[in-house]
Design a protein around this motif. Structure first.
Motif, PDB file in Angstrom:
ATOM      1  N   PHE A  56     -63.026  34.926 -18.401  1.00  0.00           N
ATOM      2  CA  PHE A  56     -63.654  34.167 -19.468  1.00  0.00           C
ATOM      3  C   PHE A  56     -63.367  32.671 -19.385  1.00  0.00           C
ATOM      4  CE2 PHE A  56     -63.055  38.443 -21.265  1.00  0.00           C
ATOM      5  CZ  PHE A  56     -64.368  38.747 -21.576  1.00  0.00           C
ATOM      6  N   GLY A  57     -62.648  32.263 -18.375  1.00  0.00           N
ATOM      7  CA  GLY A  57     -62.352  30.849 -18.223  1.00  0.00           C
ATOM      8  C   GLY A  57     -61.376  30.314 -19.253  1.00  0.00           C
ATOM      9  N   ILE A  58     -60.429  31.139 -19.688  1.00  0.00           N
ATOM     10  CA  ILE A  58     -59.450  30.714 -20.689  1.00  0.00           C
ATOM     11  C   ILE A  58     -58.200  30.203 -19.975  1.00  0.00           C
ATOM     12  CG2 ILE A  58     -58.039  31.464 -22.644  1.00  0.00           C
ATOM     13  CD1 ILE A  58     -60.093  33.673 -23.110  1.00  0.00           C
ATOM     14  N   ALA A  59     -57.783  28.996 -20.314  1.00  0.00           N
ATOM     15  CA  ALA A  59     -56.578  28.429 -19.707  1.00  0.00           C
ATOM     16  C   ALA A  59     -55.346  29.185 -20.177  1.00  0.00           C
ATOM     17  CB  ALA A  59     -56.468  26.949 -20.065  1.00  0.00           C
ATOM     18  N   SER A  60     -54.298  29.183 -19.351  1.00  0.00           N
ATOM     19  CA  SER A  60     -53.086  29.950 -19.665  1.00  0.00           C
ATOM     20  C   SER A  60     -52.387  29.451 -20.925  1.00  0.00           C
ATOM     21  CB  SER A  60     -52.127  29.906 -18.474  1.00  0.00           C
ATOM     22  OG  SER A  60     -51.781  28.558 -18.182  1.00  0.00           O
ATOM     23  N   ASP A  61     -52.610  28.180 -21.276  1.00  0.00           N
ATOM     24  CA  ASP A  61     -51.948  27.631 -22.455  1.00  0.00           C
ATOM     25  C   ASP A  61     -52.884  27.565 -23.673  1.00  0.00           C
ATOM     26  OD1 ASP A  61     -53.642  25.760 -21.403  1.00  0.00           O
ATOM     27  OD2 ASP A  61     -52.312  24.049 -21.742  1.00  0.00           O
ATOM     28  N   GLU A  62     -54.034  28.216 -23.564  1.00  0.00           N
ATOM     29  CA  GLU A  62     -55.011  28.156 -24.649  1.00  0.00           C
ATOM     30  C   GLU A  62     -54.921  29.412 -25.510  1.00  0.00           C
ATOM     31  OE1 GLU A  62     -59.871  27.557 -25.262  1.00  0.00           O
ATOM     32  OE2 GLU A  62     -58.978  27.668 -23.264  1.00  0.00           O
ATOM     33  N   ASN A  63     -54.945  29.213 -26.828  1.00  0.00           N
ATOM     34  CA  ASN A  63     -54.890  30.335 -27.757  1.00  0.00           C
ATOM     35  C   ASN A  63     -56.298  30.829 -28.083  1.00  0.00           C
ATOM     36  OD1 ASN A  63     -52.067  30.248 -28.037  1.00  0.00           O
ATOM     37  ND2 ASN A  63     -52.214  28.618 -29.563  1.00  0.00           N
ATOM     38  N   PHE A  64     -56.433  32.119 -28.314  1.00  0.00           N
ATOM     39  CA  PHE A  64     -57.717  32.691 -28.681  1.00  0.00           C
ATOM     40  C   PHE A  64     -57.486  33.946 -29.518  1.00  0.00           C
ATOM     41  CE2 PHE A  64     -56.522  34.808 -24.773  1.00  0.00           C
ATOM     42  CZ  PHE A  64     -56.853  36.134 -25.002  1.00  0.00           C
ATOM     43  N   VAL A  65     -58.535  34.379 -30.193  1.00  0.00           N
ATOM     44  CA  VAL A  65     -58.483  35.619 -30.974  1.00  0.00           C
ATOM     45  C   VAL A  65     -59.694  36.462 -30.625  1.00  0.00           C
ATOM     46  CG1 VAL A  65     -57.204  34.633 -32.918  1.00  0.00           C
ATOM     47  CG2 VAL A  65     -59.704  34.565 -32.921  1.00  0.00           C
ATOM     48  N   ILE A  66     -59.568  37.764 -30.798  1.00  0.00           N
ATOM     49  CA  ILE A  66     -60.681  38.699 -30.638  1.00  0.00           C
ATOM     50  C   ILE A  66     -60.950  39.299 -32.018  1.00  0.00           C
ATOM     51  CG2 ILE A  66     -61.506  40.796 -29.515  1.00  0.00           C
ATOM     52  CD1 ILE A  66     -59.644  40.206 -27.203  1.00  0.00           C
ATOM     53  N   THR A  67     -62.194  39.220 -32.472  1.00  0.00           N
ATOM     54  CA  THR A  67     -62.534  39.711 -33.807  1.00  0.00           C
ATOM     55  C   THR A  67     -63.750  40.619 -33.745  1.00  0.00           C
ATOM     56  OG1 THR A  67     -64.144  38.025 -34.499  1.00  0.00           O
ATOM     57  CG2 THR A  67     -61.808  37.441 -34.666  1.00  0.00           C
ATOM     58  N   THR A  68     -63.964  41.357 -34.821  1.00  0.00           N
ATOM     59  CA  THR A  68     -65.201  42.100 -35.001  1.00  0.00           C
ATOM     60  C   THR A  68     -66.271  41.123 -35.491  1.00  0.00           C
ATOM     61  OG1 THR A  68     -64.788  42.629 -37.330  1.00  0.00           O
ATOM     62  CG2 THR A  68     -63.865  44.127 -35.675  1.00  0.00           C
ATOM     63  N   THR A  69     -67.515  41.595 -35.600  1.00  0.00           N
ATOM     64  CA  THR A  69     -68.577  40.726 -36.112  1.00  0.00           C
ATOM     65  C   THR A  69     -68.381  40.423 -37.589  1.00  0.00           C
ATOM     66  OG1 THR A  69     -69.972  42.666 -36.526  1.00  0.00           O
ATOM     67  CG2 THR A  69     -70.257  41.518 -34.422  1.00  0.00           C
ATOM     68  N   ASN A  70     -67.465  41.141 -38.238  1.00  0.00           N
ATOM     69  CA  ASN A  70     -67.128  40.851 -39.630  1.00  0.00           C
ATOM     70  C   ASN A  70     -65.926  39.921 -39.729  1.00  0.00           C
ATOM     71  OD1 ASN A  70     -69.177  42.570 -40.313  1.00  0.00           O
ATOM     72  ND2 ASN A  70     -67.840  44.282 -40.833  1.00  0.00           N
ATOM     73  N   ARG A  71     -65.528  39.342 -38.591  1.00  0.00           N
ATOM     74  CA  ARG A  71     -64.419  38.391 -38.495  1.00  0.00           C
ATOM     75  C   ARG A  71     -63.068  39.021 -38.888  1.00  0.00           C
ATOM     76  NH1 ARG A  71     -65.881  33.097 -37.261  1.00  0.00           N
ATOM     77  NH2 ARG A  71     -68.095  33.082 -36.742  1.00  0.00           N
ATOM     78  N   LYS A  72     -62.887  40.290 -38.533  1.00  0.00           N
ATOM     79  CA  LYS A  72     -61.586  40.930 -38.679  1.00  0.00           C
ATOM     80  C   LYS A  72     -60.869  40.845 -37.337  1.00  0.00           C
ATOM     81  CE  LYS A  72     -63.083  44.162 -42.280  1.00  0.00           C
ATOM     82  NZ  LYS A  72     -63.264  45.598 -42.666  1.00  0.00           N
TER      83      LYS A  72
END
Length: 209
Positions: free
Chosen positions: A1-17
């Protein structure tokens, strides 16, 4: 996904959970759509699509509404179909703390597409999951249980009083889909849940089926 090792991310449902270790098994199932975001409240830069798969009987669309409206034989069934669509808006706005707004528009301008009946309200809106469940034939708003998230979550059916703006006006138990396909050949629902920033759109069409 091209995410840098020092970059934060979240995985959510379409309801933003947000998907976490303690809710993974409950929220992540086959066919579910997930978002990969920088934060739970990140604004989507473009429209996203989610495909809904279910297998209806052929008569579901070809004859939808006809059997349901048989009880109104000898009467003009069109008001009953319109009443069903209005009933959905009455349910959606039943807990509004402010003004309840329900508009019915008959659109005959061909420049905007085919003629249409539009019912617009300022109710609490539906999430993508609730729209998904609305699309499934014969899944009544009063019988959804278990894994199904009702399109009328928290709705309490009023006492059997004279039919008014604070009661259920639908009489034959006709579903919204039957009413839609009795009147026309496609349905487009656009909804924004009150507590979410995302707008969800669902299209059901006899042509697509």
């Amino acid at each position: 996904f091209g995410i840098a090792s020092d970059e934060n991310f979240v995985i959510t449902t379409t309801n933003r959970k947000e998907i976490k270790e303690d809710n993974f098994s409950d929220l992540v199932q086959d066919g579910v759509t997930l978002y990969l975001l920088q934060s739970v409240d990140q604004i989507l830069l473009s429209a996203t699509k989610e495909r809904i798969d279910f297998l209806p009987h052929y008569d579901t669309l070809v004859k939808s509404g006809m059997y349901e409206y048989y009880a109104s034989e000898g009467q003009n069934p069109l008001p009953f179909a319109l009443a069903e669509l209005i009933d959905n808006s009455l349910s959606a706005t039943s807990r509004n703390t402010g003004i309840r707004s329900i508009q019915i528009k008959l659109l005959f301008d061909d420049s905007q597409g085919k003629p249409a009946v539009a019912v617009i309200d300022n109710g609490r809106g539906m999430t993508s999951k609730q729209l998904n469940n609305w699309a499934v034939y014969r899944l009544s708003k009063f019988t959804r249980q278990g894994d199904f998230e009702s399109d009328h979550s928290g709705y309490v059916r009023p006492l059997p009083v004279p039919r008014s703006l604070n009661s259920d006006i639908s009489y034959f138990g006709v579903g919204g889909k039957q009413a839609v396909f009795f009147i026309g050949q496609s349905a487009r629902m656009i909804s924004k849940p009150a507590d979410y920033q995302d707008v969800h759109e669902l299209v059901l069409s006899k042509e697509d089926f």
